[in-house]
Design an enzyme around this catalytic site. Structure first.
Site, PDB file in Angstrom:
ATOM      1  N   PHE A 242       0.817  -1.228   0.000  1.00 29.73           N
ATOM      2  CA  PHE A 242       0.000   0.000   0.000  1.00 29.73           C
ATOM      3  C   PHE A 242       0.845   1.269   0.000  1.00 29.73           C
ATOM      4  O   PHE A 242       0.366   2.334   0.372  1.00 29.73           O
ATOM      5  CB  PHE A 242      -0.953   0.005   1.205  1.00 29.73           C
ATOM      6  CG  PHE A 242      -1.601  -1.323   1.466  1.00 29.73           C
ATOM      7  CD1 PHE A 242      -2.505  -1.845   0.561  1.00 29.73           C
ATOM      8  CD2 PHE A 242      -1.281  -2.066   2.595  1.00 29.73           C
ATOM      9  CE1 PHE A 242      -3.088  -3.077   0.779  1.00 29.73           C
ATOM     10  CE2 PHE A 242      -1.868  -3.310   2.813  1.00 29.73           C
ATOM     11  CZ  PHE A 242      -2.769  -3.817   1.904  1.00 29.73           C
ATOM     12  N   ILE A 467       2.095  -6.585  -5.632  1.00 32.00           N
ATOM     13  CA  ILE A 467       1.832  -6.454  -4.193  1.00 32.00           C
ATOM     14  C   ILE A 467       0.446  -7.003  -3.851  1.00 32.00           C
ATOM     15  O   ILE A 467      -0.143  -6.640  -2.838  1.00 32.00           O
ATOM     16  CB  ILE A 467       2.000  -5.002  -3.708  1.00 32.00           C
ATOM     17  CG1 ILE A 467       1.082  -4.037  -4.470  1.00 32.00           C
ATOM     18  CG2 ILE A 467       3.448  -4.560  -3.865  1.00 32.00           C
ATOM     19  CD1 ILE A 467       1.122  -2.598  -3.928  1.00 32.00           C
ATOM     20  N   GLY A 468      -0.046  -7.870  -4.738  1.00 28.11           N
ATOM     21  CA  GLY A 468      -1.367  -8.442  -4.523  1.00 28.11           C
ATOM     22  C   GLY A 468      -2.381  -7.885  -5.500  1.00 28.11           C
ATOM     23  O   GLY A 468      -3.549  -8.247  -5.488  1.00 28.11           O
ATOM     24  N   THR A 469      -1.904  -7.016  -6.375  1.00 30.82           N
ATOM     25  CA  THR A 469      -2.794  -6.329  -7.302  1.00 30.82           C
ATOM     26  C   THR A 469      -3.170  -7.185  -8.513  1.00 30.82           C
ATOM     27  O   THR A 469      -4.184  -6.936  -9.140  1.00 30.82           O
ATOM     28  CB  THR A 469      -2.101  -5.059  -7.810  1.00 30.82           C
ATOM     29  OG1 THR A 469      -0.775  -5.430  -8.208  1.00 30.82           O
ATOM     30  CG2 THR A 469      -1.995  -4.019  -6.725  1.00 30.82           C
ATOM     31  N   THR A 635      -9.649  -9.278 -11.304  1.00 32.95           N
ATOM     32  CA  THR A 635      -8.648  -8.640 -10.442  1.00 32.95           C
ATOM     33  C   THR A 635      -8.948  -7.144 -10.316  1.00 32.95           C
ATOM     34  O   THR A 635      -8.678  -6.539  -9.286  1.00 32.95           O
ATOM     35  CB  THR A 635      -7.215  -8.854 -10.971  1.00 32.95           C
ATOM     36  OG1 THR A 635      -7.157  -8.481 -12.344  1.00 32.95           O
ATOM     37  CG2 THR A 635      -6.782 -10.301 -10.823  1.00 32.95           C
ATOM     38  N   GLN A 639      -9.481  -4.982  -6.822  1.00 30.94           N
ATOM     39  CA  GLN A 639      -8.792  -3.748  -6.443  1.00 30.94           C
ATOM     40  C   GLN A 639      -9.777  -2.717  -5.905  1.00 30.94           C
ATOM     41  O   GLN A 639      -9.504  -2.041  -4.927  1.00 30.94           O
ATOM     42  CB  GLN A 639      -8.039  -3.158  -7.648  1.00 30.94           C
ATOM     43  CG  GLN A 639      -6.728  -3.857  -7.931  1.00 30.94           C
ATOM     44  CD  GLN A 639      -5.831  -3.865  -6.709  1.00 30.94           C
ATOM     45  OE1 GLN A 639      -5.397  -2.830  -6.242  1.00 30.94           O
ATOM     46  NE2 GLN A 639      -5.585  -5.039  -6.163  1.00 30.94           N
ATOM     47  N   GLU A 706      -5.591   2.552  -6.937  1.00 29.77           N
ATOM     48  CA  GLU A 706      -5.837   3.563  -5.924  1.00 29.77           C
ATOM     49  C   GLU A 706      -7.221   4.201  -5.984  1.00 29.77           C
ATOM     50  O   GLU A 706      -7.770   4.595  -4.960  1.00 29.77           O
ATOM     51  CB  GLU A 706      -4.736   4.642  -6.025  1.00 29.77           C
ATOM     52  CG  GLU A 706      -3.417   4.074  -5.514  1.00 29.77           C
ATOM     53  CD  GLU A 706      -2.188   4.881  -5.911  1.00 29.77           C
ATOM     54  OE1 GLU A 706      -1.934   4.970  -7.121  1.00 29.77           O
ATOM     55  OE2 GLU A 706      -1.494   5.386  -5.035  1.00 29.77           O
TER      56      GLU A 706
HETATM   57 MO1  MOS Z   1       1.108   3.453  -3.929  1.00 30.46          MO
HETATM   58  S1  MOS Z   1       0.922   4.679  -2.294  1.00 30.46           S
HETATM   59  O1  MOS Z   1       1.892   4.481  -5.041  1.00 30.46           O
HETATM   60  O2  MOS Z   1       1.996   2.116  -3.460  1.00 30.46           O
END
Ligand code: MOS
Length: 739
Positions: A242, A467-469, A635, A639, A706
């Site tokens: 994150f 990162i899990g995305t 996916t 998110q 995001e």
């Molecule tokens: Mo994001 S806060 O750019 O990992």
């Protein structure tokens, strides 16, 4: 191009490895003869270490060394050697540099032992005498210390336009308010961890939890003078980040330092408490003025931010840029000031600046709608901007109107009775609120390599992260599509610093950036295949150009007559090619600069507030997203779901509580730092609005990591007001504030 691969839901290609425990996280690599580190953290927030006595700790069986500022090995001399790709302007913190304590829980010693338990026990025996100095950790109390930083981390506040003072003074309808949100910590389930594996030849293989192996690699190279070959960084799986993995954290420095000095492999995992010792979303005070005509046309807008930073780095985010992105207005003024506190430097956290700036702006818009006696959606449509007023550019695409319309319809917004406290469900007050979200859709330079082998298998690689995305999955889909291969025949490799250059995995730009390189490199392989096929006897492609063929089902086919086809593996076999390898670098096209690229969203929320107890339940969320092309709906939806859950946490639960007496985030554990749990999450409905974007990047996807969190906290705040008639301008909205 095989049209069946992207735009369709695919299961995560790494899903099985994850659920069966085969996926190895940073601390899980089995390295022989491993030493274990444990960090001693400062008990004070500011001052000097008068003495640090490690004698007793060294007596503990198995303890190999205790590193402090007194005996640490020599490292790079210059400040800038400690800077990384995500550093704000300033002087980065250097672990064990000297006896100065700059923030509470600062790492002040590293115990290294044969076992974790020995190291942890010995850490208790390190005796520290401090010379305490008065610390400053209270943002509100130090507002008069706010300053304009000499340099902003990302972009400076937008220029003033028109005459906001006069316009605001003359406006018929006004809102003038302050909004506040506390600090939050990232709290991924996987703790930050590094293993520095010492090889016989003196080189290191470093397993690190990071959002960029290249960034970690460059950081340790600069500090310890190691070449790319002497220190390779590996990070194939990340258990959530994150933003916390955008900068190399101190466990990386300490593990590498110890391994080099002891010539042994060292593993260092931070504790959950220590996860609160570096980087957080900065607490911020925002002041807004909005002025409009009686019919709701925006005539004046001022947005000011006062955000915390450390005393050693000027961290700032794009908090005040959003008015210009969303609402047309000719008289505007913006400012962003910093307040230096004795804390560690704040750190990007999911939608940094956007989620906080729009929190304030979108509540202010709700307040303006009420003041102007307008429906909140109508007010936004009235002031809808067709260009980004920050840069005076048209949007690369903007389907925000469709977001409002589709989300409102799905939600049933037309059944809302506008007066606060006018909707009930038994003893619950029901509130409906909405807000807008926006986020940048950037593309960064990135490289990728593709290797096609004689068995028809394709391996594509780039030093990015997942990162899990869903990076592994989406890149595999893009590669499979470009060369017309089944998804099973494609492998995507990432998380290794020896792979082609990739940007930080952040900013929601990975699909746009790495994805473009993946597409390009696969097309280069395709082009080569076509070239090789032309010279084969009886080739249907002797005179065919790339535009005249398609790659489908493992074959090249003539578009005009798809029966005219050759299998890729046959071409390679006949030309005696064992493999085809290509590497490309992809940069944003110059033409992109003519457009402002943004993702947009509309979030509609229902809350039920217990009238007696003040408890808030977010019973329904509808989030409509305009994010360009969706590569993998499954996916992608995940998110957005995750983002909405984060937004609920931000609105109602998450709060890093600074105890100003100790200068410490006092609830540094998951029992007292509340995050939403299953019982807090109810109906979440995600809509992806059709959006075609010719300009944004070669993929046409805008990034979804995001945007899901943006707008949610404002929509919840607005819904709580609608339910109760009480306006809370202070996050999180806890019982005590509401009752
Ligand atoms: Mo994001 S806060 O750019 O990992």
């Amino acid at each position: 191009m095989n049209k069946d691969i992207t735009g369709k839901s695919a299961n995560r290609v790494d899903g099985k490895a994850k659920v069966t425990g085969q996926a190895t996280y940073a601390a899980e690599f089995a390295i022989p003869a491993l030493l274990h580190g444990f960090v001693v953290s400062s008990e004070i927030a500011k001052g000097k270490i008068e003495s640090i006595d490690v004698a007793e700790a060294l007596q503990v069986e198995g303890v190999v060394q205790v590193f402090t500022h007194e005996n640490r090995p020599q490292t790079a001399w210059f400040d800038k050697s400690y800077q990384d790709e995500d550093s704000p302007p300033g002087s980065p913190f250097r672990p064990l540099h000297n006896n100065e304590v700059l923030f509470s829980q600062q790492p002040i010693a590293l115990v290294v032992a044969e076992t974790f338990e020995q190291a942890r026990y010995a850490a208790i025996l390190v005796k520290v005498k401090y010379q305490e100095a008065p610390h400053t950790t209270d943002l509100q109390a130090n507002r008069d210390q706010a300053y304009v930083p000499p340099k902003y981390k990302s972009q400076p506040p937008p220029e003033k336009r028109g005459d906001v003072e006069t316009a605001f003074a003359n406006a018929a309808v006004k809102v003038e308010q302050e909004y506040f949100h506390t600090a939050e910590h990232h709290n991924p389930i996987e703790m930050h961890a590094s293993i520095a594996a010492w090889e016989e030849d003196g080189t290191l293989t470093v397993y690190d939890k990071t959002q960029s192996v290249k960034n970690s690699q460059k950081y340790i190279s600069q500090i310890f003078g190691l070449s790319e070959k002497e220190a390779r960084v590996i990070s194939p799986y990340v258990g959530g980040a994150f933003g916390s993995g955008l900068r190399p954290q101190y466990q990386l420095f300490l593990a590498v330092m110890a391994a080099l000095e002891l010539k042994r492999s060292v593993k260092l995992v931070l504790t959950r408490q220590q996860m609160f010792s570096f980087g957080h979303r900065p607490a911020t005070i925002q002041r807004l003025q909005l002025g409009a005509s009686t019919d709701g046309n925006l005539e004046a807008a001022r947005h000011e931010a006062y955000a915390e930073t450390s005393k050693f780095e000027d961290y700032s985010e794009n908090v005040v840029v959003w008015q210009n992105v969303l609402y047309q207005c000719d008289n505007v003024a913006f400012s962003h000031q910093l307040i230096g506190l004795d804390v560690y430097t704040p750190l990007d956290m999911r939608a940094p600046g956007g989620v906080t700036g729009l929190y304030a702006l979108e509540i202010a818009m709700d307040e303006l709608a009420i003041a102007a006696n307008l429906d909140p959606v109508s007010l936004r449509l009235k002031n809808y901007t067709e260009k980004d007023q920050n840069k005076d550019l048209p949007f690369s695409s903007k389907e925000l109107k469709a977001c409002y319309q589709q989300a409102a319809e799905r939600f049933g917004w037309d059944k809302r009775s506008p007066a606060p406290r006018s909707m009930r469900d038994g003893h619950n007050l029901v509130g409906w609120g909405m807000a807008t979200g926006a986020w940048e859709a950037k593309q960064q330079e990135s490289a990728a390599k593709a290797l096609l082998t004689l068995d028809g298998k394709l391996t594509v690689s780039s030093a990015t992260a997942d990162i899990g995305t869903g990076t592994y999955t989406v890149m595999s889909q893009l590669a499979a599509e470009a060369l017309g291969l089944p998804l099973e025949d494609v492998t995507f490799k990432l998380g290794d610093s020896s792979l082609p250059e990739a940007p930080l995995e952040g900013g929601s730009w990975t699909v746009a950036s790495v994805g473009s390189a993946v597409k390009l490199v696969c097309e280069a392989v395709g082009e080569k295949l076509l070239k090789f096929s032309r010279k084969l006897p009886g080739s249907p492609f002797a005179t065919a150009s790339l535009e005249e063929v398609l790659f489908e089902e493992g074959q090249i086919k003539l578009k005009s007559d798809p029966a005219q086809a050759m299998a890729i593996v046959d071409i390679m076999r006949q030309r005696e090619l064992h493999f085809i390898e290509e590497e490309v670098s992809s940069k944003p096209a110059p033409g992109q600069k003519k457009y402002a690229p943004y993702t947009h969203s509309a979030v509609f929320v229902e809350v039920k507030v217990d009238e007696d107890l003040g408890t808030i339940k977010v019973t329904r969320v509808v989030s409509a997203i305009a994010g360009g092309r969706v590569i993998n709906p499954k996916t992608a939806r995940s998110q957005i779901l995750g983002g909405v859950v984060w937004g609920i946490g931000m609105a109602l639960h998450e709060e890093s509580f600074m105890d100003n007496n100790f200068g410490r985030f006092i609830n540094h554990n998951l029992a007292e730092y509340h995050v939403p749990v299953n019982a807090d999450i109810h109906d979440i409905d995600v809509i992806f609005v059709e959006e075609h974007d010719e300009h944004v990047n070669p993929i046409g996807a805008k990034g979804l990591g995001e945007i899901g969190v943006v707008g949610v906290a404002a929509a919840i705040s607005n819904a709580v007001f609608h339910a109760t008639g009480k306006r809370i301008r202070n996050l999180p909205i806890t019982l005590d504030k509401l009752l």
